[in-house]
Each structure stands twice: as structure tokens, then as C-alpha cells.
Design a protein around this motif. Structure first.
Motif, PDB file in Angstrom:
ATOM      1  N   THR A 185     -11.332 -51.588  -7.603  1.00 14.23           N
ATOM      2  CA  THR A 185     -10.274 -52.342  -6.909  1.00 14.23           C
ATOM      3  C   THR A 185      -9.434 -51.436  -6.006  1.00 14.23           C
ATOM      4  O   THR A 185      -9.009 -51.855  -4.920  1.00 14.23           O
TER       5      THR A 185
ATOM      6  N   GLY B  58      -8.449 -43.607 -16.385  1.00 14.34           N
ATOM      7  CA  GLY B  58      -7.755 -44.861 -16.619  1.00 14.34           C
ATOM      8  C   GLY B  58      -6.486 -44.961 -15.778  1.00 14.34           C
ATOM      9  O   GLY B  58      -6.166 -44.062 -14.997  1.00 14.34           O
ATOM     10  N   TYR B  59      -5.762 -46.063 -15.956  1.00 10.27           N
ATOM     11  CA  TYR B  59      -4.563 -46.297 -15.141  1.00 10.27           C
ATOM     12  C   TYR B  59      -3.290 -45.785 -15.809  1.00 10.27           C
ATOM     13  O   TYR B  59      -2.261 -45.661 -15.153  1.00 10.27           O
TER      14      TYR B  59
ATOM     15  N   GLU C  46     -12.683 -59.865 -16.075  1.00 10.77           N
ATOM     16  CA  GLU C  46     -11.580 -58.895 -16.007  1.00 10.77           C
ATOM     17  C   GLU C  46     -10.248 -59.568 -15.728  1.00 10.77           C
ATOM     18  O   GLU C  46      -9.216 -59.158 -16.249  1.00 10.77           O
TER      19      GLU C  46
ATOM     20  N   ASP D 161     -17.012 -58.415 -13.807  1.00 13.63           N
ATOM     21  CA  ASP D 161     -15.953 -57.678 -13.106  1.00 13.63           C
ATOM     22  C   ASP D 161     -16.015 -58.145 -11.653  1.00 13.63           C
ATOM     23  O   ASP D 161     -16.961 -57.825 -10.928  1.00 13.63           O
TER      24      ASP D 161
ATOM     25  N   GLY E 128     -14.806 -44.016  -8.276  1.00 14.92           N
ATOM     26  CA  GLY E 128     -13.820 -45.094  -8.259  1.00 14.92           C
ATOM     27  C   GLY E 128     -14.359 -46.456  -8.650  1.00 14.92           C
ATOM     28  O   GLY E 128     -13.609 -47.435  -8.660  1.00 14.92           O
TER      29      GLY E 128
ATOM     30  N   ASP F 209     -16.475 -53.236 -17.047  1.00 17.35           N
ATOM     31  CA  ASP F 209     -16.813 -52.095 -16.182  1.00 17.35           C
ATOM     32  C   ASP F 209     -18.240 -51.618 -16.454  1.00 17.35           C
ATOM     33  O   ASP F 209     -18.889 -51.045 -15.585  1.00 17.35           O
TER      34      ASP F 209
ATOM     35  N   ALA G 265     -16.820 -47.666 -11.847  1.00 20.11           N
ATOM     36  CA  ALA G 265     -17.685 -47.289 -12.971  1.00 20.11           C
ATOM     37  C   ALA G 265     -19.046 -47.967 -12.861  1.00 20.11           C
ATOM     38  O   ALA G 265     -20.076 -47.370 -13.177  1.00 20.11           O
TER      39      ALA G 265
HETATM   40  C1  IPD Z   1     -11.894 -49.148 -12.742  1.00 16.40           C
HETATM   41  C2  IPD Z   1     -13.011 -48.408 -12.039  1.00 16.40           C
HETATM   42  C3  IPD Z   1     -12.824 -46.911 -12.168  1.00 16.40           C
HETATM   43  C4  IPD Z   1     -12.739 -46.469 -13.605  1.00 16.40           C
HETATM   44  C5  IPD Z   1     -11.610 -47.214 -14.303  1.00 16.40           C
HETATM   45  C6  IPD Z   1     -11.839 -48.719 -14.180  1.00 16.40           C
HETATM   46  P1  IPD Z   1     -11.341 -51.545 -11.697  1.00 16.40           P
HETATM   47  O1  IPD Z   1     -12.141 -50.549 -12.709  1.00 16.40           O
HETATM   48  O2  IPD Z   1     -14.253 -48.757 -12.590  1.00 16.40           O
HETATM   49  O3  IPD Z   1     -13.889 -46.196 -11.577  1.00 16.40           O
HETATM   50  O4  IPD Z   1     -12.507 -45.082 -13.640  1.00 16.40           O
HETATM   51  O5  IPD Z   1     -11.619 -46.832 -15.669  1.00 16.40           O
HETATM   52  O6  IPD Z   1     -10.779 -49.404 -14.820  1.00 16.40           O
HETATM   53  O7  IPD Z   1      -9.913 -51.549 -12.134  1.00 16.40           O
HETATM   54  O8  IPD Z   1     -11.519 -51.013 -10.339  1.00 16.40           O
HETATM   55  O9  IPD Z   1     -12.026 -52.876 -11.897  1.00 16.40           O
END
Ligand code: IPD
Length: 267
Positions: A88, A163-164, A67, A83, A190, A216, A192
Motif C-alpha cells: 500500500t 511492520g508498521y 485485509e 489482500d 515493500g 500478506d 510481501a
Molecule cells: C505490507 C507489505 C510489506 C510488509 C508488511 C506488510 P500492506 O502489507 O507486504 O512489504 O513488510 O509487513 O504489512 O500493508 O502493504 O498490505
């Protein structure tokens, strides 16, 4: 494969210990990535470095995809998908649901076409160790696990994630709005990787998300399959970065039938 699987699990345990040690010392954001809320900590980078160094020392011909930027094309046809800290944001807030996820896959590093061979997801906060070796079942702390039997969607506890990117998140919210009246309830854990393992252990009936990254899902998807679950994409396509749905096979079919029309809200 058994030896390689032991390496996968051993690395995930060692890396999760490092993540927990760093969490106990306090966590700082190192940088933002795709958006202001998509963050990376020094610990993410340090854990990835540890895992990659160990892999390259033990398996110099394998590929590595991580990642936090690792991309090594191997020559063996096997790729390690890492990952370093999935969850995170949980990690940042000291919510005890973050995990190291390590998978060994065969084929191109694309979830739609690769074949997962071995995977481990270790929760750094609790130490829970989920693992699967293709053809040999899935385990939590050494005990075999199975997905929950298929239930009617109306009594299914369904995990999901977002997503972010703010625009994508709003579209994901619109899909969720259509689903939430059709199921028992929804959880957003939080991580996946842990969500998938929770499906494998029967702690969730199902989990779905659009826009996941390969790291993920790589290990968690194999854990679900080896626990007797189905992991699929839209309209029976393979799961991938577009869409992933995991559940007991009959429930996956029923939830796909509910989610597919809602997808019009999320392009
Ligand atoms: C996130 C987590 C989150 C999921 C996001 C991922 P990260 O990964 O797995 O649950 O909803 O889509 O990007 O950023 O914590 O490694």
C-alpha cells in the motif's frame, strides 16, 4: 479445482486492473490503521469490495478473510484470503510494486494450519501475473517458474520487510543488522506477496519477515512451494504470522541457522 483456480486468477487480474485505474487517477489516504504510517486508501477498500462481491455471488458457502475488514465464516471448509493492495505504501508513492493477492485455502483461516489450494498475485503496475495451483506448479504470465538453486548464504540476495509499529521495526532492524554481513545483500521491496513471488521466480534467493498478516502470505507462500521452495517458520515450525522464511530448501535451513540466534533481539 481448475475452475476455481481460473476464478482466483481472473478475480486477481480484474482487481489489479481496478487498482491501476484508481492509481492513475490519484490516490488519497482514507484512514490510518494500527499506526500513523499504516494506511488504507479508498482504492484498497474499493478493490476488496469488488473481490468480495464477486466471491459471495459465485461461492456463497465459502468463507472470506480480507485485509480491509472482511470476515465471513463459510460452511464449505474453504476460505478466500484477500489482500486488495499489498504494498500500500508503494501504491501511495506510485512505486510500481503493488499487487492484488488472492488465495483459496482449506481449513481454518490460520496460516500455521491451513492448506493453500490456489493463489494468484498480480502486480497492478506491471501486470505481471504469478499463480499456483496445488500440485500443478507455479507460473509467471503462463510460463512455469522455479526457485533459484540453493546457494551459500554469503552469495544469497535476501528480501525482507518491516511492520508498521515503530518498536517492532527497531527490533526487526536489529535482526537485519546481524544478518546483513552474512549475505550478498538485502532488498526491501515493500510488498510481501511480490517478494514471495520473486523467490519463486529466482529473482531473490530468499525472503523472511516476522509479523506478517495471513493475507500478506497466503497466495505467495503457495507460489513458492509450487516453484520448489520451502516456506517455514522458526525451528522447522510451519510458517505463520510469527515468522516466515522462504527459499530453496537447503538455503532455508542455512538461513534459519543464522536467523534463529538473532531472534533473541526480536521478541
Ligand atoms: C505490507 C507489505 C510489506 C510488509 C508488511 C506488510 P500492506 O502489507 O507486504 O512489504 O513488510 O509487513 O504489512 O500493508 O502493504 O498490505
Amino acid at each position: 479445482m481448475r475452475e476455481l483456480h481460473d476464478l482466483v486468477v481472473g478475480l486477481a487480474v480484474e482487481a489489479a486492473d481496478l487498482a491501476r485505474t484508481r492509481r492513475e487517477a490519484g490516490v488519497d489516504i482514507a484512514a490510518s490503521k494500527t499506526s500513523i504510517v499504516d494506511i488504507v486508501t479508498e482504492a484498497d477498500r474499493e478493490v476488496e469490495r469488488l473481490v468480495v462481491d464477486r466471491i459471495l455471488a459465485a461461492r456463497p458457502d465459502d468463507g472470506v478473510l480480507g485485509e480491509e475488514g472482511t470476515s465471513v465464516a463459510g460452511t464449505s471448509g474453504l476460505t478466500w484470503v484477500i489482500d486488495p493492495i499489498d504494498g500500500t505504501v508503494n501504491y501511495l508513492y506510485d512505486i510500481p510494486a503493488y499487487a492484488v493477492s488472492i488465495a483459496l485455502v482449506e481449513g481454518d483461516p490460520d496460516p500455521a494450519t491451513w492448506r493453500g489450494l490456489s493463489g494468484a498475485v498480480v502486480n497492478g503496475a506491471t501486470g505481471e501475473r504469478f499463480e499456483a495451483l496445488r500440485g500443478h506448479g507455479a507460473r509467471l504470465d503462463g510460463r512455469e517458474i522455479r526457485v533459484a538453486d540453493a546457494v551459500d548464504p554469503a552469495v544469497a540476495l535476501v528480501g525482507t520487510g518491516f511492520g508498521y509499529d515503530a518498536a517492532r521495526r527497531s527490533r526487526q532492524g536489529a535482526v537485519l543488522q546481524g544478518l546483513i554481513g552474512e549475505v550478498r545483500d538485502v532488498r526491501r521491496g515493500g510488498s510481501a506477496a511480490l517478494d514471495l513471488c520473486f523467490v519463486a521466480a529466482g529473482r531473490l534467493n530468499a525472503y523472511y519477515e516476522t509479523g506478517l498478516n495471513p493475507w500478506d502470505m497466503a497466495a505467495g507462500a503457495l507460489v513458492v512451494e509450487e516453484a520448489g521452495g520451502a516456506v517455514r517458520g522458526w525451528r522447522g515450525e510451519p510458517a505463520g504470522t510469527g515468522f516466515l522464511l522462504a527459499a530453496a530448501p537447503a538455503l532455508a535451513d542455512d538461513l534459519a541457522a543464522i536467523l534463529e540466534p538473532l531472534r533473541a533481539n526480536e521478541v
